[in-house]
Design a protein around this motif. Sequence first.
Motif, short mmCIF file in Angstrom:
data_model
loop_
_atom_site.label_atom_id
_atom_site.label_comp_id
_atom_site.label_asym_id
_atom_site.label_seq_id
_atom_site.Cartn_x
_atom_site.Cartn_y
_atom_site.Cartn_z
N ARG A 251 9.53 5.00 6.47
CA ARG A 251 9.10 4.77 8.72
C ARG A 251 8.15 4.37 8.90
NH1 ARG A 251 10.41 10.43 10.53
NH2 ARG A 251 8.44 10.85 10.25
N THR A 252 7.23 4.78 7.26
CA THR A 252 6.02 3.84 7.21
C THR A 252 5.75 2.84 7.45
OG1 THR A 252 4.63 5.96 6.78
CG2 THR A 252 3.43 4.27 6.87
N ALA A 253 6.48 2.11 6.01
CA ALA A 253 7.08 0.72 5.75
C ALA A 253 7.25 -0.47 7.21
CB ALA A 253 7.40 0.76 4.47
N GLY A 254 8.54 0.47 7.29
CA GLY A 254 9.13 0.04 9.34
C GLY A 254 8.36 -0.13 10.15
N ILE A 255 6.93 0.57 11.14
CA ILE A 255 5.98 0.92 11.78
C ILE A 255 5.26 -0.13 11.27
CG2 ILE A 255 4.94 2.04 13.08
CD1 ILE A 255 6.79 4.62 12.51
N ASN A 256 4.65 -0.37 10.05
CA ASN A 256 3.27 -1.12 9.85
C ASN A 256 4.49 -2.23 10.10
OD1 ASN A 256 1.30 -1.86 9.06
ND2 ASN A 256 1.82 -0.24 6.91
N LEU A 257 5.42 -2.79 9.29
CA LEU A 257 6.46 -4.36 9.48
C LEU A 257 6.44 -4.72 10.85
CD1 LEU A 257 7.41 -6.10 7.72
CD2 LEU A 257 9.71 -5.56 7.75
N THR A 258 6.75 -4.10 11.30
CA THR A 258 7.22 -4.24 12.88
C THR A 258 5.75 -4.29 13.25
OG1 THR A 258 8.21 -2.74 13.22
CG2 THR A 258 7.83 -2.80 15.55
N LEU A 259 4.38 -4.07 13.75
CA LEU A 259 3.41 -3.85 14.32
C LEU A 259 2.64 -5.02 13.70
CD1 LEU A 259 1.56 -0.34 13.96
CD2 LEU A 259 2.02 -1.84 16.22
N ILE A 260 2.59 -5.31 11.96
CA ILE A 260 2.09 -6.92 11.91
C ILE A 260 2.86 -7.78 12.60
CG2 ILE A 260 1.69 -8.28 9.43
CD1 ILE A 260 1.70 -5.54 7.70
N THR A 261 4.14 -7.67 11.86
CA THR A 261 5.03 -9.01 13.48
C THR A 261 4.71 -8.81 14.82
OG1 THR A 261 7.10 -8.35 11.69
CG2 THR A 261 7.16 -9.52 13.26
N LEU A 262 4.31 -8.01 15.04
CA LEU A 262 3.55 -7.96 16.65
C LEU A 262 2.75 -8.48 16.81
CD1 LEU A 262 5.15 -4.53 18.17
CD2 LEU A 262 5.76 -6.93 19.05
N VAL A 263 1.96 -8.58 15.84
CA VAL A 263 0.15 -9.16 15.64
C VAL A 263 1.04 -10.60 15.18
CG1 VAL A 263 -2.01 -9.28 14.39
CG2 VAL A 263 -0.56 -6.95 15.36
N ALA B 215 1.13 -1.35 0.01
CA ALA B 215 -0.05 -0.14 -0.14
C ALA B 215 0.74 1.14 -0.26
CB ALA B 215 -1.34 -0.26 1.24
N ALA B 216 2.35 1.03 -0.22
CA ALA B 216 2.92 2.54 0.73
C ALA B 216 2.75 3.05 -0.41
CB ALA B 216 4.40 1.69 0.25
N PRO B 217 2.87 2.40 -2.57
CA PRO B 217 2.96 3.32 -3.71
C PRO B 217 1.37 4.36 -3.17
CG PRO B 217 3.27 1.54 -4.63
CD PRO B 217 2.88 1.54 -3.10
N PHE B 218 0.09 3.89 -2.67
CA PHE B 218 -0.69 4.56 -2.75
C PHE B 218 -0.70 5.62 -1.51
CE2 PHE B 218 -2.47 0.64 -4.21
CZ PHE B 218 -2.87 0.52 -4.93
#
Lengths: 213, 110
Positions: free
Chosen positions: A140-152, A119-122
Motif C-alpha cells: 500500500r505504501t509503495a502504491g500511494i508513494n508511486l501515485t504521489l510521485i506521479t502526481l508531483v 526505500a520499501a525494504p527499509f
Amino acid sequence: MTDRRSHPPKGALWLLRHAYFGKNEALEGDLLERFREKQSAIWIWRQVFIAITLGTLSAFRERWPEVCYAIIGVAIPLAFEKRIYPSGFRFWLVWWRLPWPFSQLVMELSASFLMALAAAPFLAVGLVIAQRFRWTYILRTAGINLTLITLVHYSFDYLSPWITRPVPGYPHQRMIIIPGALQLLAFFLMFFVAAWLGSRGRRHLTQKSGQSA
Amino acid sequence: MRRSHLGELELLILLAVVRLEDNAYGVPISKTLIELTGREVALGSIYAALERLEHKGFVTSSIGEPTPERGGRAKRYFRITQEGLRAIRTTRTALNKLWSRIPLIEGRST
C-alpha cells in the motif's frame, strides 16, 4: 453589537483540526473555553502552533519506521541520481520499443517506480523491529508513494511557469526556483505521508480508540 | 518496555490530576499549574504529557458531554490509576531521600 468572545479565530481552529496528529476535540474545546474566559486570539494561535509542533514530533517518534523510510526515500535518489537514473531505463526495460502510450508511461514513470520501491525494504525492516509488519502495508505504501510521485511529476507541467525560470544561455531549458531545502522537505513529507497512510492498520486504529475510551 | 519513571512536568500534571479529582481536564489542570508553580504551560504540552502518562498506564481518560460554552466540544477527563499513585509515591520517596542528603541548601541565601 456582537460579542468579540463569540468569534474565536476560525483559521487557528481549522489548522488545529487538519494539521494536528492525534485527538483534538478536547483540546479545541479547552482553547474555546479559555478564549471565552479572557484569552486573546494571539494566545489561541500560539497554543495551536505549539500543539501542532508537539503533535508532529510525537507522531514522528511513534512512527519512527515511517520517518526512517522517508529519510532514506529522500537520500536514495539524491545519492544515486547521476549514476543510476540514466542507465536505469536501459537496465530494466527497452522502453522505446514499446507502442505509445506505454513507451511514454514507462519512460516517465520508471524513475518514480524505482524511487517508490527503493526505500520499501527499509520500511519493512523498521516495521519488523517495531512489531507492526504486514505485507499489505508495504504494498500500500509503495502504491500511494508511486501515485504521489506521479502526481508531483505531472503537476510540474502545469506549475512550470511559476516554479521554474529559463537557464541563462540555454533557451530551451528551465530550472526550478524552489529552494533545495524546501524541495527536500516536500519529498520527505511525501514519503512520510505515503508510509503513514500505507501502514495504518485497522488493529492499530482500534487499539488507539480503545485506549481513549 | 514502557518507561515507568516520571519527568518533572509529568509529575506536576499527575499531582494536579489527583488534586482536581473528578474535574481533571485540560483547562483546570493548566490553571492549577499556574496557581501552584507560577508557570504557564501550553495546553498542547499538557495533552502531550497526558498522552504519555496514559501510554504508561498512570492515568485513564474518558470523554464527557459536549457543552455549548466549548462550542459543542466534549471535555476529556483524566483519572489517576493505582500505577500512577505508586509512581508518585516512588518519586516522592526518591526526592525526599535526595533532599535529606543536601542539608546545606536549607536556609542558604544564595
